[in-house]
Scaffold this active site. Structure first.
Site, PDB file in Angstrom:
ATOM      1  N   GLU A  34      42.978 -39.855 -21.646  1.00 46.12           N
ATOM      2  CA  GLU A  34      42.129 -38.730 -22.058  1.00 46.12           C
ATOM      3  C   GLU A  34      41.760 -37.765 -20.925  1.00 46.12           C
ATOM      4  O   GLU A  34      40.569 -37.512 -20.679  1.00 46.12           O
ATOM      5  CB  GLU A  34      40.865 -39.269 -22.751  1.00 46.12           C
ATOM      6  CG  GLU A  34      41.201 -40.150 -23.943  1.00 46.12           C
ATOM      7  CD  GLU A  34      39.972 -40.707 -24.658  1.00 46.12           C
ATOM      8  OE1 GLU A  34      38.840 -40.529 -24.175  1.00 46.12           O
ATOM      9  OE2 GLU A  34      40.156 -41.317 -25.729  1.00 46.12           O
ATOM     10  N   GLU A  62      46.899 -45.772 -30.991  1.00 45.64           N
ATOM     11  CA  GLU A  62      45.568 -46.220 -31.444  1.00 45.64           C
ATOM     12  C   GLU A  62      45.315 -45.812 -32.898  1.00 45.64           C
ATOM     13  O   GLU A  62      44.215 -45.369 -33.246  1.00 45.64           O
ATOM     14  CB  GLU A  62      44.463 -45.641 -30.542  1.00 45.64           C
ATOM     15  CG  GLU A  62      44.645 -45.949 -29.068  1.00 45.64           C
ATOM     16  CD  GLU A  62      43.499 -45.460 -28.196  1.00 45.64           C
ATOM     17  OE1 GLU A  62      42.429 -45.127 -28.731  1.00 45.64           O
ATOM     18  OE2 GLU A  62      43.683 -45.422 -26.964  1.00 45.64           O
ATOM     19  N   ASN A 118      47.775 -41.051 -22.037  1.00 45.16           N
ATOM     20  CA  ASN A 118      47.383 -41.299 -23.423  1.00 45.16           C
ATOM     21  C   ASN A 118      46.222 -40.367 -23.783  1.00 45.16           C
ATOM     22  O   ASN A 118      45.311 -40.177 -22.976  1.00 45.16           O
ATOM     23  CB  ASN A 118      46.936 -42.770 -23.509  1.00 45.16           C
ATOM     24  CG  ASN A 118      46.669 -43.282 -24.898  1.00 45.16           C
ATOM     25  OD1 ASN A 118      47.513 -43.137 -25.780  1.00 45.16           O
ATOM     26  ND2 ASN A 118      45.511 -43.908 -25.095  1.00 45.16           N
ATOM     27  N   HIS A 163      43.719 -41.195 -33.940  1.00 48.61           N
ATOM     28  CA  HIS A 163      42.499 -41.550 -34.672  1.00 48.61           C
ATOM     29  C   HIS A 163      42.268 -40.432 -35.689  1.00 48.61           C
ATOM     30  O   HIS A 163      41.729 -39.372 -35.350  1.00 48.61           O
ATOM     31  CB  HIS A 163      41.300 -41.653 -33.717  1.00 48.61           C
ATOM     32  CG  HIS A 163      41.419 -42.795 -32.751  1.00 48.61           C
ATOM     33  ND1 HIS A 163      41.367 -44.115 -33.163  1.00 48.61           N
ATOM     34  CD2 HIS A 163      41.579 -42.831 -31.405  1.00 48.61           C
ATOM     35  CE1 HIS A 163      41.488 -44.906 -32.102  1.00 48.61           C
ATOM     36  NE2 HIS A 163      41.629 -44.150 -31.035  1.00 48.61           N
ATOM     37  N   ASP A 207      44.274 -45.210 -36.503  1.00 51.65           N
ATOM     38  CA  ASP A 207      43.417 -45.590 -37.622  1.00 51.65           C
ATOM     39  C   ASP A 207      43.086 -44.309 -38.387  1.00 51.65           C
ATOM     40  O   ASP A 207      43.193 -43.212 -37.848  1.00 51.65           O
ATOM     41  CB  ASP A 207      42.147 -46.374 -37.219  1.00 51.65           C
ATOM     42  CG  ASP A 207      41.315 -45.754 -36.111  1.00 51.65           C
ATOM     43  OD1 ASP A 207      41.345 -44.518 -35.948  1.00 51.65           O
ATOM     44  OD2 ASP A 207      40.610 -46.513 -35.415  1.00 51.65           O
TER      45      ASP A 207
HETATM   46  C1  XIL Z   1      37.027 -48.070 -27.915  1.00 50.90           C
HETATM   47  C2  XIL Z   1      36.854 -49.547 -28.246  1.00 50.90           C
HETATM   48  O1  XIL Z   1      37.611 -49.857 -29.387  1.00 50.90           O
HETATM   49  C3  XIL Z   1      35.404 -49.843 -28.479  1.00 50.90           C
HETATM   50  O2  XIL Z   1      35.205 -51.236 -28.671  1.00 50.90           O
HETATM   51  C4  XIL Z   1      34.571 -49.384 -27.299  1.00 50.90           C
HETATM   52  O3  XIL Z   1      33.201 -49.579 -27.571  1.00 50.90           O
HETATM   53  C5  XIL Z   1      34.834 -47.930 -27.007  1.00 50.90           C
HETATM   54  O4  XIL Z   1      36.227 -47.728 -26.816  1.00 50.90           O
HETATM   55  N1  XIL Z   1      40.128 -44.077 -27.341  1.00 50.90           N
HETATM   56  C6  XIL Z   1      40.515 -45.049 -26.455  1.00 50.90           C
HETATM   57  C7  XIL Z   1      39.995 -46.423 -26.590  1.00 50.90           C
HETATM   58  O5  XIL Z   1      41.380 -44.784 -25.604  1.00 50.90           O
HETATM   59  O6  XIL Z   1      39.853 -47.066 -25.346  1.00 50.90           O
HETATM   60  C8  XIL Z   1      38.694 -46.466 -27.334  1.00 50.90           C
HETATM   61  O7  XIL Z   1      38.367 -47.831 -27.580  1.00 50.90           O
HETATM   62  C9  XIL Z   1      38.803 -45.679 -28.634  1.00 50.90           C
HETATM   63  C10 XIL Z   1      39.120 -44.246 -28.347  1.00 50.90           C
END
Ligand code: XIL
Length: 399
Positions: free
Chosen positions: A214, A319, A255, A291, A321
């Site tokens: 990020e 990631e 990422n 996401h 969802d």
């Molecule tokens: C999230 C985890 O899933 C949570 O448990 C934690 O509290 C916060 O981070 N982007 C990312 C991940 O790159 O590392 C994040 O993971 C979600 C968003």
């Protein structure tokens, strides 16, 4: 095997006894299942894996349940592939893996671990938190790998790939880093030591590392964190080089989220990737977090992935969802099925898209409700570990 028999015994104790017919999407069989084994009208009991048979929509025929992919219509349509399970389907389609994030607290849930460990479903695991900076180097020069090692051992024991997540990120950063005052030389040393030590610890065990996570704001400008403020954009190459030196065989990624559609942020990532490659930096891939929100999956996802692979990089969905405003309704779950199918199709259509990771597979342990107020139901399995329509969407895209 002791581990497995313990798991089965625990499963049998944990599973509720359900009388009568199982509801649509309900469980209707599987190892340790002592509830209903017939389904309500309009659904058919279908074996998804040894642990779960589920009442899937379709006319209840007189034919007994067959072992099929969870994603194909169980009654009439013959599956295009004989593979069962999302990872098997992904691999049959030429991808390296279908995988899931996990986190250490969940690993006390034996029923959860049993499904996570099914290599037919998951060929790769990403630790959701336990390899982050706050977890691995809470104070300068003091490294702890206990929780990361638990996830790594689980993956290795199961024969699953492991993604490393992550080395350098503005978030979940211990205050000695985020609040520190560093010269450029000192922070270079901090980054090199951190990435070198963490990546080195897992050398030989990691398929790919999210070395930088990020780096951009949503408008495509750089995040003004301690790294950028002290070192400008050079911190990215510093981190990549430290990671490459520590594990020459791991694929090194940057990422991010909101780079899944064409626009300022994905353009910024493209420009960064080009400049790193031109400078000879060791960059192998771009991770698209994905996401998403139900009904709002970007239509240019495939285009963006192709822009990165055109540079000679691989890409991965890291990631995934797809959340909704609760409560979940049939209409939202149906839209979510379409959305998951479209995301996975985009990866299928891009040869350099190596795999897909869901940010945990079950709503029981999703990060979404704790982060996005009033939202949830983002995963392909519900909180009782039953597959949702979303699972079928994924399987249909992979088949
Ligand atoms: C999230 C985890 O899933 C949570 O448990 C934690 O509290 C916060 O981070 N982007 C990312 C991940 O790159 O590392 C994040 O993971 C979600 C968003």
């Amino acid at each position: 095997m002791t581990k497995l028999s313990t798991t089965f015994a625990t499963l049998a104790v944990l599973l509720p006894v359900v009388l009568g017919q199982a509801a649509e999407w309900g469980q209707c069989g599987g190892i340790g299942w002592s509830g209903a084994t017939t389904c309500v009208s309009g659904t058919v009991c279908t074996v998804l894996n040894p642990y779960y048979s589920q009442c899937l929509p379709g006319s209840a025929s007189s034919t007994p349940p067959t072992t099929t992919t969870g994603g194909s219509t169980p009654t009439s349509t013959a599956p295009a592939s004989t593979a069962t399970g999302l990872n098997k389907l992904a691999q049959a389609a030429g991808k390296k893996y279908f995988g899931s994030a996990t986190d250490n607290p969940e690993l006390t849930d034996t029923a959860y671990v049993a499904i996570l460990s099914e290599t037919s479903e998951f060929g790769q695991i990403t630790p959701g938190n336990s390899m982050k900076w706050d977890a691995t180097e809470p104070s300068r020069g003091t490294f702890t790998f206990t929780n990361g090692d638990v996830v790594a051992s689980l993956a290795e024991g199961n024969g699953q790939l492991l993604r490393g997540h992550n080395c350098v990120w503005y978030n979940q950063l211990p205050s000695w880093v985020s609040g520190g005052t560093f010269t450029a030389a000192d922070l270079t040393d901090v980054i090199t030591t951190h990435c070198g030590t963490v990546v080195g610890h897992y050398k030989g065990h990691i398929y790919s590392w999210d070395v930088v996570n990020e780096p951009f704001n949503d408008d495509g400008t750089w995040r003004t964190d301690v790294f950028y403020n002290t070192l400008g954009t050079s911190y990215v190459q510093i981190a990549l080089e430290a990671a490459r030196a520590a594990d020459p065989n791991a694929k090194l990624y940057i990422n991010d989220y909101n780079i899944e559609s064409t626009g300022a942020k994905s353009n910024a990532m493209l420009a960064l990737a080009k400049s790193l490659l031109a400078a000879g930096a060791p960059l192998d891939g771009i991770g698209l977090q994905c996401h998403f929100i139900v009904g709002q999956v970007p239509t240019s996802l495939q285009t963006v992935m192709q822009q990165f692979t055109a540079l000679g990089l691989e890409v991965a969905i890291t990631e995934l969802d797809i959340r909704m405003t609760l409560p979940a309704t049939d209409a939202l779950l149906a839209q979510q099925e379409t959305d998951y199918e479209n995301v996975v199709k985009a990866c299928m259509n891009v040869e350099g898209c190596v795999g897909i990771t869901v940010w945990d597979w079950t709503d029981k342990y999703s990060w979404v409700p704790g982060t996005f107020s009033g939202q949830g139901a983002a995963c392909p399995w519900d909180e009782n570990f039953n597959i949702k329509p979303a699972y079928n969407g994924i399987a249909a895209a992979l088949a």
